[in-house]
Structures are given as structure tokens and as C-alpha cells.
Design an enzyme around this catalytic site. Sequence first.
Site, mmCIF file in Angstrom:
data_model
loop_
_atom_site.group_PDB
_atom_site.id
_atom_site.type_symbol
_atom_site.label_atom_id
_atom_site.label_comp_id
_atom_site.label_asym_id
_atom_site.label_seq_id
_atom_site.Cartn_x
_atom_site.Cartn_y
_atom_site.Cartn_z
ATOM 1 N N GLU A 63 -46.938 -23.094 8.950
ATOM 2 C CA GLU A 63 -48.072 -23.656 8.206
ATOM 3 C C GLU A 63 -47.919 -25.167 8.030
ATOM 4 O OE1 GLU A 63 -48.582 -21.217 4.689
ATOM 5 O OE2 GLU A 63 -49.363 -19.563 5.925
ATOM 6 N N CYS A 72 -50.349 -19.540 14.092
ATOM 7 C CA CYS A 72 -49.957 -18.143 13.859
ATOM 8 C C CYS A 72 -48.705 -17.778 14.659
ATOM 9 C CB CYS A 72 -51.065 -17.202 14.304
ATOM 10 S SG CYS A 72 -52.558 -17.265 13.329
ATOM 11 N N GLU A 74 -48.130 -15.160 16.513
ATOM 12 C CA GLU A 74 -48.377 -14.642 17.868
ATOM 13 C C GLU A 74 -48.480 -15.790 18.869
ATOM 14 O OE1 GLU A 74 -49.904 -13.903 15.062
ATOM 15 O OE2 GLU A 74 -50.993 -12.011 15.157
HETATM 16 N N1 THU Z 1 -51.224 -15.348 10.502
HETATM 17 C C1 THU Z 1 -50.485 -15.095 11.611
HETATM 18 O O1 THU Z 1 -49.418 -15.705 11.819
HETATM 19 N N2 THU Z 1 -50.937 -14.177 12.474
HETATM 20 C C2 THU Z 1 -52.079 -13.451 12.307
HETATM 21 O O2 THU Z 1 -52.484 -12.711 13.197
HETATM 22 C C3 THU Z 1 -52.816 -13.530 11.046
HETATM 23 C C4 THU Z 1 -52.483 -14.703 10.201
HETATM 24 C C5 THU Z 1 -50.739 -16.373 9.562
HETATM 25 C C6 THU Z 1 -51.586 -17.611 9.502
HETATM 26 C C7 THU Z 1 -51.256 -18.126 8.118
HETATM 27 O O3 THU Z 1 -50.066 -18.892 8.206
HETATM 28 C C8 THU Z 1 -50.961 -16.881 7.310
HETATM 29 O O4 THU Z 1 -50.728 -15.837 8.261
HETATM 30 C C9 THU Z 1 -52.086 -16.470 6.394
HETATM 31 O O5 THU Z 1 -53.284 -16.372 7.060
#
Ligand code: THU
Length: 161
Positions: A63, A72, A74
Site C-alpha cells: 500500500e 495488490c 496477485e
Molecule cells: N487487495 C489485494 O491485494 N488483492 C485483492 O484481490 C483484493 C485487494 C489489497 C489491496 C489493498 O491493499 C487491500 O487489499 C484492501 O483493499
Amino acid sequence: MDERIITAKIQVYTISELPEIEKNLISAARTISGNAYAPYSSFQVGAAVLLENGQIITGNNQENAAYPSGLCAERVALFFANAQYPNLKVKAIAITAQTGDLFVSNPTAPCGACRQVILESENRADYPIRILMAGSDIVYAVDSIKELLPLHFDKSNLKHE
Ligand code: THU
């Protein structure tokens, strides 16, 4: 007016039902979610990518105070895998999430942007990617991102006559 119904079929497992290789992939995703940098959401996601040579590449969400600059789990894992091993097919990806020390009970499904990136990885290697969305006990699985993104945009849309 015509109507078309698009359905998605997912497999639902308990973790104990999965083959060893998939249990290991989920376990790798769980290990790396603990290293996620998620001070703003406190939602730590882990992703583990299985390559065709058996190697596992992991990533977690990163983040940023300027929220959209984060990425994210993935995409961190997939971009790294494709950057380091551009010629190895991605066979599967496992996704897990934790808040504090607790693994989230609901299976975590990839967000829309990650679905699009998984689709690109499938298309570039012309090989379907199995997706394991793991909750603390239950796992949702699909054999291709096309189950989660049935109406998609890809390179075929860019070919216009
Ligand atoms: N997030 C992921 O890493 N992967 C996902 O598929 C859904 C959301 C993360 C993004 C953000 O840092 C946190 O989860 C909250 O949305």
C-alpha cells in the site's frame, strides 16, 4: 431484445481435500501475507504463483499513502513471475488474506484489475491458470480466469476490421 445468461461454475473444497501441491501453494500465500505492507487497510493479502517447473513465486499487497499507487498481492506476484521467468507458464495462483493474526474466513477473490492481469498471463502463455481463493477453511477454485471474467477484453478486441 435478446437475453443471454452467463454462469460461472466454481469448485468448493475444504483445504484437506486438495492435493499436496495446492496445499503447499496456499501455505506459501499464507506465509507471505504476513509480510504485506497494508498499514491503511490492515487487510494483508498473499499470493503464490506456481510455475510450470514447480517453482513458487510469492507476493503481497504493497500500500501507499497515495492510495492508488499501491498494488495488490496477485499483481506483485504475477508481474514478478513474468518478469523473471517470461518463458515459464503460470499453472496456478493461490490467494489468501489475513487481518492481524487471523486468516480471513471468506475466500478472497481477485479484484477486477487483478482478474484482467491474470487473463493477460493466461493469454500470453496460451495456458489456463487455476485460481485457488482460500479462506481459513474453505477454498473456491476455478480452472481458468475466464470463469471469473466471462465477458472480457483482450487482444482479440484490438483487431478491428
Ligand atoms: N487487495 C489485494 O491485494 N488483492 C485483492 O484481490 C483484493 C485487494 C489489497 C489491496 C489493498 O491493499 C487491500 O487489499 C484492501 O483493499
